[in-house]
Design an enzyme around this catalytic site. Sequence first.
Site, PDB file in Angstrom:
ATOM      1  N   GLU A   1      53.717 -50.617  46.021  1.00  0.00           N
ATOM      2  CA  GLU A   1      53.041 -51.713  45.314  1.00  0.00           C
ATOM      3  C   GLU A   1      51.698 -52.047  45.951  1.00  0.00           C
ATOM      4  OE1 GLU A   1      52.325 -53.854  42.530  1.00  0.00           O
ATOM      5  OE2 GLU A   1      54.501 -54.108  42.520  1.00  0.00           O
TER       6      GLU A   1
ATOM      7  N   ASP B   1      37.823 -45.119  47.215  1.00  0.00           N
ATOM      8  CA  ASP B   1      39.042 -45.908  47.351  1.00  0.00           C
ATOM      9  C   ASP B   1      39.422 -46.542  46.013  1.00  0.00           C
ATOM     10  OD1 ASP B   1      41.081 -47.096  49.212  1.00  0.00           O
ATOM     11  OD2 ASP B   1      40.185 -48.940  48.453  1.00  0.00           O
TER      12      ASP B   1
ATOM     13  N   LYS C   1      42.785 -45.875  43.476  1.00  0.00           N
ATOM     14  CA  LYS C   1      43.595 -46.940  42.879  1.00  0.00           C
ATOM     15  C   LYS C   1      43.645 -46.792  41.361  1.00  0.00           C
ATOM     16  CE  LYS C   1      42.449 -50.228  46.578  1.00  0.00           C
ATOM     17  NZ  LYS C   1      41.730 -51.473  46.914  1.00  0.00           N
TER      18      LYS C   1
END
Length: 818
Positions: free
Chosen positions: A607, A679, A683
């Site tokens: 998560e 990054d 995601k």
Amino acid sequence: MLVLKFGGSSVGSPQAIGKFVDILKDKDHLGRVRVVVVSALSGITDGLIEVANQAAGGNCGYTDAVEVMQERHLDLSAFFLRDRDREEADTYTRDCFTEIKRILDGVVILRELSPRILDTIMSFGERLSAPLIARICTVLGLPADYLDTRPLITTDEQYGTARFLAAESFFNIKSTLAKRPALQIATGFIGASAEGNTTTLGRGGSDLTAAIFGAAIDAEEVEIWTDVDGILTADPRLVKNAFTIEAISYVEAMELSHFGAKVLHPPTIRPALEKGIPIRVRNTFNAAGKGTIIKDEVAPSPFPIRGISSIKKVALIRVQGSGMAGVAGFSSRLFSALARRKINIILISQASSEYSICFAVLPQDGSAAAAAIKEELTWEISSRIIEAPVVEQDLSIIAVVGARMKKTSGISGKVFQALGRNGINVAAIAQGSSELNISAVVSAHDAAKALNAIHEAFFLSGVRSVNLFLMGTGLIGGTLVKQIAEHREILADEHKIRINLVGIANSRKMLFNIEGIEPGNAKALMEAEGETFDLSTLLKRMRAFNLPNMAFCDCTANDEIALRHGEILQSSISVITPNKRAVAGSLEYYKLLTGYSRERGIPYLYETTVGAGLPIISTLRDFSVSGDKVRRIEAVLSGTLSFIFNNFDGSKPFSVLVREAKAKGYTEPDPRDDLNAMDAARKALILARECGMSLEFSSVEIEPILPRACFEAPDVEAFFAELEKADGEFEQRRAEAAAQGKALRYIANIEEGSARLSLRAEPPGSPFRSLVDSDNIVVIITDRYTALPMVIKGPGAGAQVTAGGIFADIVRIARSLV
């Protein structure tokens, strides 16, 4: 009247014998005890067997061992006895050991140790302890006689495991005790055949001796005094949380003891069962404890089961083939062949198709059982209608026992869910028609893990434990350890969740403790006492622990560790991680991890890879399982870029804002590692995959934020120099957007099987204009959330919120346990 039995540990030292005498003198026993059955001093029977085997092998080195055993008895005599008492006791002891040496000398010459001779040698253990203890009792003010039970307990001639003959034995005991009114200190474990040959009663023989005496004289109760607090819910050496069972029925005790509960052996209970005499198991070294009472009728257990037991080592024999199906008498032939070889069968399981049958025997009987079957089924095997028997070694039997199991649904499911969740494969299953016992054959390597998993599932009142290995003690990992230390007691007291930190590591050191490491001191302890870090060693040690409910928490950004997540899952160890390198790696690896987790029910929780502690991935999964289709996701996924563009209002140049972000710790030491948007792209890829899109990282479109010259700068200061040169371009783009009432935001867009990150001019009223500081935001449009999208917004970075999200995932694992 009471009959008491004291085991070897209860008479093995002066201190133990002192407690033994105190028990006989206390108010509950003084004047009520008719017979005390004693075992050999602790270790003596094993010692006698060892020297006998040495002699049988022609080894004369047994003399020293015999001398050591003799000295133990003489030392006890010296401690308690004086003058004539000691002289007589020592003479008897030396005479016995002289006889032992004479017999052993004969064994050496013949190079043969028959079962009959071995029984004679073993019998000396009790023949030495009982007269010595009787004399000690008398000296300490408790007059007692020594009683050799061989003339009383009549047995058959099955040496080593002789069966007592009830009618003859009961008559002998009654008639003998009628002539001997004093307290009797009787030898346990031994009897004699009708011809007068010394025999032994097998494992638990001293307990059986006590039960025989109790049945013969219709005792009120038989007390078995040992070194544990009664019968426990499981073996305390394997299950730390095992506790004493206050009361248990005969049949439950028989089931538990058959499957390895060491306190009692099944034949022990039978004479008392037939006479309805209660048996109480108590601890010599905790005389105040009430122990466990075994009797006909007991109150129902407050738990669904009464206890769990195990047989540590068994062999499983499997026979299968079409020649079995529908053939009357096949099982009779099979088991008769084994009976002729005197092979005892511990457990039987047969498929309803009649195509296969398997059974468990002692490991040493495995080869003999297979040979007996091959001999009996020679024709069937040569005709290939039956396959040759297969022998599997290194297995254990786990038995779950309890009267409440009868007609109670869900017990089996709970047992096998506990095993399956911990990656414990079941080789065979058996349940009796009485429904008192469910037995499973598992790998001996997994026996302790299986016992703990089942014990926790049934006995710990909803307490769920996670045995945690933490990899990474930097900003996030270090914060996580602090949070665990601060909230561990609250979790245990209010939520019945226990987090046991059993391993901690960083790139330099690693520390393990199967009993647990105090989280508050874990980092300092690792640095002071830890061994040099090695990933392969860490994983090997973690698997070797083989604990139930294990979890590995990867708080690094390390590629090598991420590539081991699959291996860890395949060891039935849950994984929790904020490390994006695994789920944002190759699509094949992502599917392997998530697929294995889903199919095997082993949690793989990530998560915090997107949005730190924000519930983004779990929300997407909720949409999926509830049948809602995600159509589009728009998101600001970088806290660094969020801070920069939220504050890029023309009051400061772009390069100054980047310097401020670096000073606040929002960027990596080299800001280009954030401003390259890699990054954020990872995601975005994770979110796309969670929506069912089969994308590789190379498919994610990334609009560059910085000019090429910034990335080509040799160091950070050179980078800032190049960035200052580009301030005009950034200001021009900002001003153009502002002229239209818009503001720049760097946004990920995921829809129709693609993912793209770009710098967009957002109008007033856009949810992306509501961000402050380094907040993240995810806007989700689904079939159900169309007119008004689902918006998740909040801090998307920071040690506290990220560690908090990881902590929540650890707790989520605990809540998912049986």
